[in-house]
Design an enzyme around this catalytic site. Structure first.
Site, short mmCIF file in Angstrom:
data_model
loop_
_atom_site.label_atom_id
_atom_site.label_comp_id
_atom_site.label_asym_id
_atom_site.label_seq_id
_atom_site.Cartn_x
_atom_site.Cartn_y
_atom_site.Cartn_z
N ASP A 197 -16.60 10.07 -0.67
CA ASP A 197 -15.66 10.94 0.04
C ASP A 197 -15.17 10.27 1.32
O ASP A 197 -13.97 10.25 1.61
CB ASP A 197 -16.33 12.28 0.38
N GLY A 220 -15.41 7.02 1.91
CA GLY A 220 -14.75 5.79 1.51
C GLY A 220 -13.31 6.02 1.08
O GLY A 220 -12.44 5.18 1.32
N ARG A 279 19.97 -8.35 8.83
CA ARG A 279 20.87 -8.74 7.73
C ARG A 279 22.19 -7.97 7.82
O ARG A 279 22.19 -6.75 8.01
CB ARG A 279 20.18 -8.43 6.39
N GLY A 305 15.93 -7.39 -1.05
CA GLY A 305 16.69 -7.97 -2.15
C GLY A 305 16.01 -9.20 -2.72
O GLY A 305 14.78 -9.24 -2.90
N GLU A 313 -12.08 2.92 -5.45
CA GLU A 313 -12.62 4.15 -4.84
C GLU A 313 -12.26 5.38 -5.69
O GLU A 313 -12.06 6.47 -5.17
CB GLU A 313 -12.11 4.34 -3.40
#
Length: 383
Positions: free
Chosen positions: A244, A246, A272, A343, A367
């Site tokens: 739990d 983890g 960009r 892209g 997990e």
């Protein structure tokens, strides 16, 4: 590349300072080297020592045992910051905390005082041995045995998918001590240098290349009886209780990974240009980034809400499963979309987006797979 810090609501000024310290450490010690570590599949043991010396490996454990005494709400946000620099290191920190959990919750006072301080300080790095090749989602079907022989147990079997396998200093091991199904499993703390304990060559994985994953082999491994944690037959309950916590750790790691992918995508979209303006100003891409931001922030809110329940001493198993499910699914979507934002460049190793996408996939698997999380959630709803 440096990004604006995340706006967080933290319980006190000390927590704010801790987050700032963690971010500085990650910028200095992890971000500059993680691409090379990943390319070389090199396990960064020195990084864990640095984290240990900085007090970041034992944050949710009591100060009297060498920990930080912090609530999970704060610990998980520190873990998220670490994972934003390296998902491999973030997973390692979460696994180490999970490896200490059984000792803290089920160990005697003598066991805790003897072993836990060096673990929490990072001098001893832990690993967690529950799954087997045929027993992943169904740990009660494990075949590794621990047979009592006087004041020792003799362990034989194999444990698959062990994070830090072959690199750890100690292993928290679940092994069968009787034929009573899930009630026949016990928990042991096994030192790495115990004769008969060896590691298979590391798995050749899709991602998390600098996090070593191996099968651990137990061939007549003799363990003193005082290295059993809790009573015989208590091992599976120790393991599941630890999972739990983890799962919250992996939820935070996945969120840190998604945040980093979002940061990279935003920076690229601002830089960009297309059709005379930055691509972030084009609605098609801007809306995609908006959805990514919504996914990251909703993931963060989900794991923090579950952590607050844990800190308040309230049941949180269902919320831990929801957090693991939401955060890891969102991380997969965000990292995939980050590649799309970049892209063609996103499909190359010149940018980290493709690495983020590869790393996110396993978050939906370990997990407890996200299918298992849905099973846990639905069963809880049925009750």
């Amino acid at each position: 590349m440096s990004y604006a810090p995340i706006q967080r609501l933290l319980p006190d000024d000390e927590s704010v300072e801790l987050i700032s310290l963690t971010r500085s450490l990650v910028d200095r010690e992890i971000r500059p080297v993680i691409a090379d570590l990943d390319a070389e599949a090199h396990f960064p043991r020195d990084v864990f020592r640095i984290l240990g010396r900085s007090g970041l490996l034992g944050l949710p454990y009591p100060e009297s045992l060498g920990g930080g005494g912090l609530p999970y709400e704060v610990y998980l946000q520190v873990l998220e910051e670490i994972a934003s620099g390296s998902a491999s290191v973030g997973v390692g920190v979460s696994v180490h905390a999970l490896s200490c959990f059984g000792l803290f919750t089920a160990g005697t006072d003598e066991q805790r005082s003897n072993w836990l301080p060096t673990m929490l300080a990072g001098d001893q790095l832990g690993a967690y041995c529950l799954s087997e090749s045929h027993a992943g989602s169904d740990p009660a079907s494990m075949r590794t045995t621990a047979v009592r022989d006087g004041d020792h147990y003799v362990i034989n079997g194999a444990k698959a998918w062990t994070t830090h396998g072959g690199k750890a200093d100690f292993y928290k091991v679940m092994a069968r001590t009787s034929d009573e199904g899930g009630r026949g499993i016990s928990c042991f703390l096994v030192a790495a240098d115990t004769p008969g304990l060896t590691a298979d060559p590391p798995e050749r994985k899709m991602g998390l290349m600098s996090s070593t994953t191996s099968t651990m082999l137990f061939e007549d491994v003799h363990i003193p009886a005082h290295r059993r944690l809790g009573a015989e037959g208590q091992g599976l309950s120790i393991a599941l209780a630890g999972l739990d916590a983890g799962r919250l750790g992996i939820a935070a790691v996945a969120t840190g990974l998604a945040q980093e992918a979002l940061n990279v995508a935003i920076a690229y979209a601002k830089d960009r240009r297309a059709f005379g303006k930055p691509v972030i100003e084009h609605q098609g891409l801007g809306f995609l980034l908006a959805d990514m931001a919504a996914a990251v922030e909703s993931a963060r809110a989900t794991y923090i809400a579950a952590a607050r329940l844990k800190d308040a001493g309230k049941p949180f198993s269902r919320q831990a499963s929801i957090a693991k499910l939401v955060c890891t699914d969102n991380a997969m979507k965000v990292t995939t979309d980050a590649v799309q934002v970049l892209g063609g460049a996103g499909y190359t190793k010149d940018f980290p987006a493709e690495r983020f996408m590869r790393e996110a996939k396993v978050m939906q698997i370990f997990e407890g797979t996200n299918q298992i999380q849905r099973l846990v959630i639905s069963r809880d709803l049925a009750r």
